[in-house]
Scaffold this motif. Structure first.
Motif, PDB file in Angstrom:
ATOM      1  N   SER A   1      -0.586  25.483   1.509  1.00  0.00           N
ATOM      2  CA  SER A   1      -1.082  26.556   0.611  1.00  0.00           C
ATOM      3  C   SER A   1      -2.482  25.981  -0.055  1.00  0.00           C
ATOM      4  O   SER A   1      -3.364  25.816   0.432  1.00  0.00           O
ATOM      5  N   ARG A   2      -2.347  26.134  -1.427  1.00  0.00           N
ATOM      6  CA  ARG A   2      -3.701  25.454  -2.052  1.00  0.00           C
ATOM      7  C   ARG A   2      -4.207  24.086  -1.615  1.00  0.00           C
ATOM      8  O   ARG A   2      -5.315  23.449  -1.612  1.00  0.00           O
TER       9      ARG A   2
ATOM     10  N   LYS B   1      -5.723  24.094   1.715  1.00  0.00           N
ATOM     11  CA  LYS B   1      -7.260  24.145   1.840  1.00  0.00           C
ATOM     12  C   LYS B   1      -7.809  22.932   1.137  1.00  0.00           C
ATOM     13  O   LYS B   1      -8.941  22.396   1.852  1.00  0.00           O
TER      14      LYS B   1
ATOM     15  N   GLU C   1      -5.841  37.923   1.123  1.00  0.00           N
ATOM     16  CA  GLU C   1      -6.657  37.422  -0.056  1.00  0.00           C
ATOM     17  C   GLU C   1      -8.136  37.172   0.303  1.00  0.00           C
ATOM     18  O   GLU C   1      -8.476  36.748   1.463  1.00  0.00           O
TER      19      GLU C   1
ATOM     20  N   ILE D   1      -9.989  35.562  -4.750  1.00  0.00           N
ATOM     21  CA  ILE D   1      -9.567  33.909  -4.968  1.00  0.00           C
ATOM     22  C   ILE D   1     -10.409  33.425  -6.090  1.00  0.00           C
ATOM     23  O   ILE D   1     -10.066  32.531  -6.859  1.00  0.00           O
TER      24      ILE D   1
ATOM     25  N   PHE E   1      -8.790  31.914  -9.199  1.00  0.00           N
ATOM     26  CA  PHE E   1      -8.884  30.612  -9.168  1.00  0.00           C
ATOM     27  C   PHE E   1     -10.247  30.075  -9.327  1.00  0.00           C
ATOM     28  O   PHE E   1     -10.515  29.300  -8.319  1.00  0.00           O
TER      29      PHE E   1
ATOM     30  N   TRP F   1     -11.156  26.423  -8.317  1.00  0.00           N
ATOM     31  CA  TRP F   1     -11.081  25.873  -7.082  1.00  0.00           C
ATOM     32  C   TRP F   1     -12.445  25.432  -6.514  1.00  0.00           C
ATOM     33  O   TRP F   1     -12.234  24.332  -5.576  1.00  0.00           O
TER      34      TRP F   1
ATOM     35  N   PHE G   1      -0.184  35.956   1.466  1.00  0.00           N
ATOM     36  CA  PHE G   1      -1.511  35.584   1.067  1.00  0.00           C
ATOM     37  C   PHE G   1      -2.580  35.567   2.139  1.00  0.00           C
ATOM     38  O   PHE G   1      -3.676  35.401   2.081  1.00  0.00           O
TER      39      PHE G   1
ATOM     40  N   HIS H   1       5.937  31.797   3.217  1.00  0.00           N
ATOM     41  CA  HIS H   1       4.624  31.137   2.687  1.00  0.00           C
ATOM     42  C   HIS H   1       5.480  29.639   2.560  1.00  0.00           C
ATOM     43  O   HIS H   1       5.896  29.564   1.248  1.00  0.00           O
TER      44      HIS H   1
HETATM   45  C1  GCU Z   1      -1.990  31.410  -4.731  1.00  0.00           C
HETATM   46  C2  GCU Z   1      -3.313  31.859  -4.060  1.00  0.00           C
HETATM   47  C3  GCU Z   1      -3.376  31.241  -2.590  1.00  0.00           C
HETATM   48  C4  GCU Z   1      -2.694  30.068  -2.475  1.00  0.00           C
HETATM   49  C5  GCU Z   1      -1.310  29.951  -3.252  1.00  0.00           C
HETATM   50  C6  GCU Z   1      -0.470  28.778  -3.227  1.00  0.00           C
HETATM   51  O1  GCU Z   1      -1.489  32.673  -4.522  1.00  0.00           O
HETATM   52  O2  GCU Z   1      -3.839  32.980  -4.130  1.00  0.00           O
HETATM   53  O3  GCU Z   1      -4.718  31.234  -2.042  1.00  0.00           O
HETATM   54  O4  GCU Z   1      -2.716  29.650  -1.052  1.00  0.00           O
HETATM   55  O5  GCU Z   1      -1.238  30.577  -4.468  1.00  0.00           O
HETATM   56  O6  GCU Z   1      -1.231  27.691  -3.520  1.00  0.00           O
HETATM   57  O7  GCU Z   1       0.678  28.683  -2.950  1.00  0.00           O
END
Ligand code: GCU
Length: 369
Positions: free
Chosen positions: A208-209, A212, A246, A251, A255, A258, A299, A351
């Motif tokens: 997830s984040r 990234k 998203e 985003i 956030f 980020w 997402f 997710h």
């Molecule tokens: C939020 C965000 C996502 C991210 C997610 C996570 O929902 O919008 O881009 O991936 O958090 O980190 O679980």
């Protein structure tokens, strides 16, 4: 559809301009220019690598189930303003037997001490931190507390590594995802000194984040031999030009910390951006790249992640690798596609990062890493 048609149908900016014919051309001119573009427009510029005077402490080798060993590591980065050193903690899990240097998975995590008996950080994530499965297959696993370097908070960039190294900030100054990747690189510096890890065979991953952040970490630091983006979506492996999930606008509103300040200008203007997430993914070439999607990910529109991975093919081809190949067709759920240096799968369910994902990452890594 083939890769060329994918570019045309989505309006993806080409990775190679007409002058790039060889891997050498790519590395000499095009790759550095694109990396700079991504730094200035999306994640921000990392101020300095390998600060002076870094120290490591290695404490408490503890033994858990099946003889698995854990070492607690701290990377101590001196504070140039004279205050306390910045301490980035990491936990190295090793199989029972010391068999010399092993390939490793480096997982980005939030502040959470993954003790042997610890519950995972989020409900329903039993296998999120699969240290038993990973060590059973002969790999080391290292978990990095990335928020020791930067909190996941919009405090004006006054905490952690920002307070240490930032002067005046501007629209290209680094954001939190970039700082997390920087922390991963500092732990990789440590691993280069650990005789039980082969630092030339480290896969960086996150969910997830943190997926990234792992992708950008691997784009930015070519020492990572493999890069895995798990359910990374927007700002990760997902192409932003297709706005079915998203968006950049959302985003950067939710956030803002980020990314660098410049990124938000591409909200609602994705089609004008001279880059998209395939550009980030292509920075990993010719190293190993793996993109994971979760079928019911709120997402991300999962085909966007697959297309991001597929669109790296022109760069892998420069090195004589096919990547995911020329045919572009969304893979079926739970049917991994392990291509030439590039892997992809979409797992059933939501997710998450699960044991099934780990097993497919390791299947891919077993013969390639
Ligand atoms: C939020 C965000 C996502 C991210 C997610 C996570 O929902 O919008 O881009 O991936 O958090 O980190 O679980």
């Amino acid at each position: 559809m083939n890769v060329k048609e994918l570019y045309e149908s989505m309006g993806l900016p080409p990775l190679l301009d007409g002058t790039i014919r060889t891997a050498e051309d790519w590395e000499r001119t095009r790759r550095p220019a694109l990396l700079r573009l991504l730094e200035e427009q999306e994640y921000g510029i990392r101020p300095l690598e390998r600060p002076q005077g870094v120290q490591y402490t290695v404490t408490g080798e503890e033994t858990g189930p099946k003889g698995i060993r854990r070492r607690d590591i701290a990377v101590l980065i001196p504070n140039p303003h004279g205050g306390d050193a910045l301490r980035i903690r990491a936990y190295l899990y090793l199989p029972q037997e010391n068999a010399g240097p092993r390939a490793a998975f480096m997982m980005l995590n939030m502040r959470w001490n993954p003790a042997f008996d610890a519950k995972p950080p989020f409900p329903g994530m039993e296998n999120y931190f699969a240290y038993q499965a990973v060590t059973a297959r002969g790999y080391a696993l290292v978990s990095v507390n990335v928020d020791d370097a930067a909190a996941d908070a919009d405090d004006g960039f006054h905490n952690g590594v920002f307070s240490l190294f930032d002067g005046e900030r501007n629209a290209t100054s680094w954001g939190v995802l970039s700082a997390w990747g920087w922390a991963a690189s500092r732990v990789l510096d440590y691993l280069e000194t650990d005789p039980e890890v082969d630092a030339a065979r480290v896969a960086v991953l996150g969910h997830s984040r943190l997926g990234k952040a792992a992708l950008w970490a691997g784009a930015r630091d070519s020492r990572f031999a493999m890069v895995i983006a798990n359910s990374s979506g927007c700002g990760g492996a997902g192409i932003s030009r297709d706005t079915r999930a998203e968006t950049i606008e959302a985003i950067t509103r939710n956030f803002p910390h980020w990314f660098c300040g410049n990124y938000r200008q591409w909200g609602n203007r994705e089609h004008e951006a001279p880059f998209d997430q395939h550009t980030v993914l292509a920075m990993v070439a010719p190293r190993l790249l793996y993109v994971q999607s979760s079928a019911e990910d709120p997402f991300c529109y999962t085909p966007n992640e697959y297309r991001g991975a597929a669109a790296t093919a022109p760069v892998y081809r420069l090195y004589g690798y096919a990547g995911l190949g020329d045919a572009v067709a969304q893979p079926l759920i739970d049917r991994p596609v392990h291509g030439d240096r590039v892997g992809y799968h979409v797992r059933e369910g939501g997710h998450n990062l699960k044991l099934a994902d780990w097993n497919w990452f390791m299947d891919f890594a077993d013969t390639r890493l």
